[in-house]
Design a protein around this motif. Structure first.
Motif, mmCIF file in Angstrom:
data_model
loop_
_atom_site.group_PDB
_atom_site.id
_atom_site.type_symbol
_atom_site.label_atom_id
_atom_site.label_comp_id
_atom_site.label_asym_id
_atom_site.label_seq_id
_atom_site.Cartn_x
_atom_site.Cartn_y
_atom_site.Cartn_z
ATOM 1 N N GLU A 6 -4.932 11.570 1.587
ATOM 2 C CA GLU A 6 -5.738 12.567 2.294
ATOM 3 C C GLU A 6 -4.926 13.797 2.677
ATOM 4 O O GLU A 6 -5.410 14.933 2.618
ATOM 5 N N ALA A 7 -3.669 13.611 3.049
ATOM 6 C CA ALA A 7 -2.847 14.719 3.535
ATOM 7 C C ALA A 7 -2.352 15.627 2.420
ATOM 8 O O ALA A 7 -1.711 16.642 2.697
ATOM 9 N N SER A 8 -2.636 15.300 1.176
ATOM 10 C CA SER A 8 -2.124 16.105 0.067
ATOM 11 C C SER A 8 -2.874 17.418 -0.106
ATOM 12 O O SER A 8 -2.372 18.336 -0.756
ATOM 13 N N VAL A 9 -4.066 17.523 0.438
ATOM 14 C CA VAL A 9 -4.866 18.735 0.294
ATOM 15 C C VAL A 9 -5.343 19.204 1.657
ATOM 16 O O VAL A 9 -6.017 18.476 2.376
ATOM 17 N N CYS A 10 -4.956 20.406 2.022
ATOM 18 C CA CYS A 10 -5.460 21.072 3.232
ATOM 19 C C CYS A 10 -5.157 20.340 4.529
ATOM 20 O O CYS A 10 -5.983 20.334 5.458
ATOM 21 N N GLY A 11 -3.965 19.732 4.605
ATOM 22 C CA GLY A 11 -3.464 19.209 5.874
ATOM 23 C C GLY A 11 -4.437 18.364 6.660
ATOM 24 O O GLY A 11 -4.751 17.230 6.292
ATOM 25 N N GLY A 12 -4.938 18.914 7.764
ATOM 26 C CA GLY A 12 -5.779 18.148 8.679
ATOM 27 C C GLY A 12 -7.250 18.106 8.317
ATOM 28 O O GLY A 12 -8.031 17.439 9.004
ATOM 29 N N ILE A 13 -7.671 18.807 7.257
ATOM 30 C CA ILE A 13 -9.082 18.767 6.848
ATOM 31 C C ILE A 13 -9.300 17.531 5.980
ATOM 32 O O ILE A 13 -8.650 17.382 4.951
ATOM 33 N N HIS B 218 -2.206 22.864 -7.574
ATOM 34 C CA HIS B 218 -1.969 21.433 -7.420
ATOM 35 C C HIS B 218 -3.120 20.779 -6.649
ATOM 36 O O HIS B 218 -3.640 19.727 -7.035
ATOM 37 N N LYS B 219 -3.517 21.428 -5.564
ATOM 38 C CA LYS B 219 -4.577 20.871 -4.719
ATOM 39 C C LYS B 219 -5.930 20.898 -5.437
ATOM 40 O O LYS B 219 -6.721 19.951 -5.329
ATOM 41 N N LEU B 220 -6.186 21.970 -6.172
ATOM 42 C CA LEU B 220 -7.452 22.073 -6.889
ATOM 43 C C LEU B 220 -7.583 20.978 -7.947
ATOM 44 O O LEU B 220 -8.666 20.404 -8.127
ATOM 45 N N LEU B 221 -6.499 20.664 -8.631
ATOM 46 C CA LEU B 221 -6.536 19.612 -9.646
ATOM 47 C C LEU B 221 -6.891 18.260 -9.028
ATOM 48 O O LEU B 221 -7.650 17.475 -9.613
ATOM 49 N N ILE B 222 -6.348 17.985 -7.845
ATOM 50 C CA ILE B 222 -6.660 16.733 -7.148
ATOM 51 C C ILE B 222 -8.148 16.689 -6.780
ATOM 52 O O ILE B 222 -8.847 15.703 -7.029
ATOM 53 N N TYR C 78 0.473 15.916 -11.186
ATOM 54 C CA TYR C 78 0.992 15.473 -12.478
ATOM 55 C C TYR C 78 0.719 13.990 -12.766
ATOM 56 O O TYR C 78 0.585 13.598 -13.926
ATOM 57 N N HIS C 79 0.646 13.157 -11.711
ATOM 58 C CA HIS C 79 0.646 11.707 -11.942
ATOM 59 C C HIS C 79 -0.534 10.966 -11.313
ATOM 60 O O HIS C 79 -0.494 9.743 -11.214
ATOM 61 N N ARG C 80 -1.580 11.668 -10.899
ATOM 62 C CA ARG C 80 -2.668 10.989 -10.187
ATOM 63 C C ARG C 80 -3.347 9.920 -11.040
ATOM 64 O O ARG C 80 -3.688 8.843 -10.553
ATOM 65 N N ALA D 58 0.854 -1.190 0.000
ATOM 66 C CA ALA D 58 0.000 0.000 0.000
ATOM 67 C C ALA D 58 0.889 1.238 0.000
ATOM 68 O O ALA D 58 2.033 1.205 0.479
ATOM 69 N N PHE D 59 0.358 2.325 -0.517
ATOM 70 C CA PHE D 59 1.143 3.553 -0.636
ATOM 71 C C PHE D 59 0.338 4.728 -0.094
ATOM 72 O O PHE D 59 -0.833 4.903 -0.427
ATOM 73 N N VAL D 60 0.995 5.526 0.761
ATOM 74 C CA VAL D 60 0.362 6.717 1.338
ATOM 75 C C VAL D 60 1.278 7.908 1.103
ATOM 76 O O VAL D 60 2.493 7.814 1.302
ATOM 77 N N THR D 61 0.712 9.043 0.678
ATOM 78 C CA THR D 61 1.524 10.223 0.396
ATOM 79 C C THR D 61 0.796 11.495 0.798
ATOM 80 O O THR D 61 -0.443 11.530 0.868
ATOM 81 N N ALA D 62 1.594 12.541 1.039
ATOM 82 C CA ALA D 62 1.055 13.878 1.264
ATOM 83 C C ALA D 62 1.470 14.812 0.128
ATOM 84 O O ALA D 62 1.368 16.028 0.246
ATOM 85 N N ASN D 63 1.901 14.231 -0.977
ATOM 86 C CA ASN D 63 2.586 14.964 -2.041
ATOM 87 C C ASN D 63 1.628 15.460 -3.119
ATOM 88 O O ASN D 63 1.334 14.773 -4.082
ATOM 89 N N LYS D 64 1.149 16.723 -2.958
ATOM 90 C CA LYS D 64 0.182 17.253 -3.924
ATOM 91 C C LYS D 64 0.809 17.540 -5.285
ATOM 92 O O LYS D 64 0.153 17.388 -6.324
ATOM 93 N N ALA D 65 2.075 17.958 -5.323
ATOM 94 C CA ALA D 65 2.706 18.258 -6.609
ATOM 95 C C ALA D 65 2.807 16.999 -7.471
ATOM 96 O O ALA D 65 2.493 17.016 -8.666
#
Length: 443
Positions: free
Chosen positions: A126-133, A201-205, A109-111, A98-105
């Motif tokens: 989950e952590a890639s956009v707006c931290g704790g939200i 970056h976050k909006l694209l996700i 590009y690669h979602r 399994a893979f978990v990331t906080a990497n929005k950039a």
């Protein structure tokens, strides 16, 4: 009870907090998922760091060590960047981990590339956009019964802190930025934050989850806050607005186009987003069934971001698998990105002009030519009477003189193409001495 071993690649501020949560809250995590979540190894460039060593987990500088241990089931990537994290993600998914990331950039590009690879492995971001939200889970699950009509939000704490200090403390942009850097909200190179790139970056996700659309960064409107001055803040206050950097996604219920844009925006001071200050984040989502819902919280920081990382690990441990971007089938694959020139909005415009008869008439004629209707108008006496603003003006502007005036105006709704044509023509007028500055306005 079963153990799920976890490798954390990148044990910096967020990575350390992930380990601490897994250790400190291990009992409640165990109760919620029925297994032990064990930080098995940390990968870091500086394994001699005292705080890192105090965590009491094995450390290594070699990323391969996260993959060579067959007992490791979850790879957490927190190193930043784009291509190396993407390679790590592919390696994890292809090896069945399994893979978990906080990497929005990287996800911007690669979602969709990753979505194709994670059919047999879980992925969390989950952590890639707006931290704790928990906005990813909200869109995928909590609001899954809705067509999303719009989402708009403050998704970058650095820019929001700067704009708050400009509005509440009267600081100019450069001073507010320096304060944000001194407090650790802004990097030494803050370009990605203040240019709108991080928000984009976050909006694209979010747009991929809300609409199933594979938009590219270069195809959407992205503007930053670098040119906002105290005189713009003054206009906003005069007419009951607040300036915020927003990421905006919109889709009319019967339309096949999705509108995506990032830019500073004048919003009514009565709106909930207008009340979000300093480094906090907030997102408003409008669903066709639920109406408007608003989510507020810390958008960055070690513990809030790590909380979202661990929530993904927790979901993986529960063996809950769901499509990465929320769609089992390409239900909305007919949607397309709305062209930038087709966007319509109300606009705020700052014009620096020579203070003489006929100027307003010349400008009004150009606006009328392109069907732009003026809504409000405010004139500043002269630039010389606004010393704090003078340095905030466009660097291409000539030196201010007592006979130069500043016109601040807003328009009724008009097309982006029309306002851009009008401003391009107005810039060429002899009476206009600086490049016009424009901010979109959202009531």
């Amino acid at each position: 009870m079963k153990d799920i071993n976890i490798a954390i690649i990148g044990v910096g501020t967020v990575g350390k907090s992930v380990v601490k949560i897994l250790q400190t809250n291990k009992d409640i995590l165990k109760a919620r998922c029925g297994v032990n979540l064990v930080p098995r190894i940390g990968i870091s460039r500086d394994i001699d760091d005292k705080e890192l060593k105090s965590l009491g987990i094995p450390l290594s500088t070699n990323i391969d060590d996260a993959f060579s241990d067959p007992s490791i089931e979850v790879i957490v990537e927190l190193i930043g960047g784009v291509e190396l994290p993407y390679e790590i993600a592919l390696r994890a998914l292809k090896s069945g981990k399994a893979f978990v990331t906080a990497n929005k950039a990287m996800l911007a590009y690669h979602r969709y590339d990753l979505e194709k690879q994670c059919k047999n492995s879980a992925i969390g971001f989950e952590a890639s956009v707006c931290g704790g939200i928990p906005i990813i889970k909200i869109l995928k699950d909590g609001l899954g019964a809705n067509h999303i009509l719009s989402l708009s939000g403050i998704m970058n704490g650095t820019s929001n802190y700067i704009l708050t200090k400009m509005s509440k403390s009267g600081l100019n942009f450069k001073v507010a930025l320096k304060e944000a850097q001194d407090l650790g909200y802004a990097e030494a190179d803050p370009t990605l934050d203040i240019s709108g790139g991080d928000t984009a970056h976050k909006l694209l996700i979010l747009a991929s989850i809300a609409y199933g659309i594979n938009a590219k960064l270069e195809d959407i409107l992205v503007e930053g806050i670098e040119e906002i001055s105290q005189i713009d803040i003054l206009f906003a206050k005069e007419f009951g607005y607040v300036i915020k950097l927003l990421g905006i996604a919109k889709k009319e219920i019967h339309s096949d186009e999705v509108e995506l844009r990032v830019h500073p925006c004048l919003i009514s001071q009565d709106k909930l987003l207008a009340k979000v200050d300093k480094a906090m984040n907030a997102i408003s989502v409008v669903g066709d069934m639920v109406g408007e819902t608003v989510y507020y919280g810390a958008g960055a920081g070690g513990a809030p971001t790590a909380s979202s990382v661990v929530s993904d690990i927790l979901e993986i441990a529960r063996s809950k698998t769901s499509p990465m971007l929320g769609y089992m089938s390409s239900h909305e694959n007919t949607l397309k990105l709305k062209p930038i020139e087709s966007i319509s909005s109300k606009y705020y415009i700052r014009l620096n002009v020579t203070d003489k008869p006929g100027v307003l008439s010349d400008i009004a004629l150009v606006f009328a030519k392109y069907k732009v209707s003026i809504r409000t108008l405010l004139q500043k006496e002269t630039w010389e009477q606004d010393k704090t603003h003078k340095k905030d003006l466009d660097t291409t502007c000539i030196e201010s003189k007592p006979k130069h005036a500043t016109l601040l105006l807003s328009t009724h709704i008009c097309a982006e193409l029309d306002i851009q044509k009008a401003l391009n023509e107005i810039e060429k007028l002899i009476c206009v001495v600086c490049k016009p500055y424009m901010i979109r306005l959202l009531d």
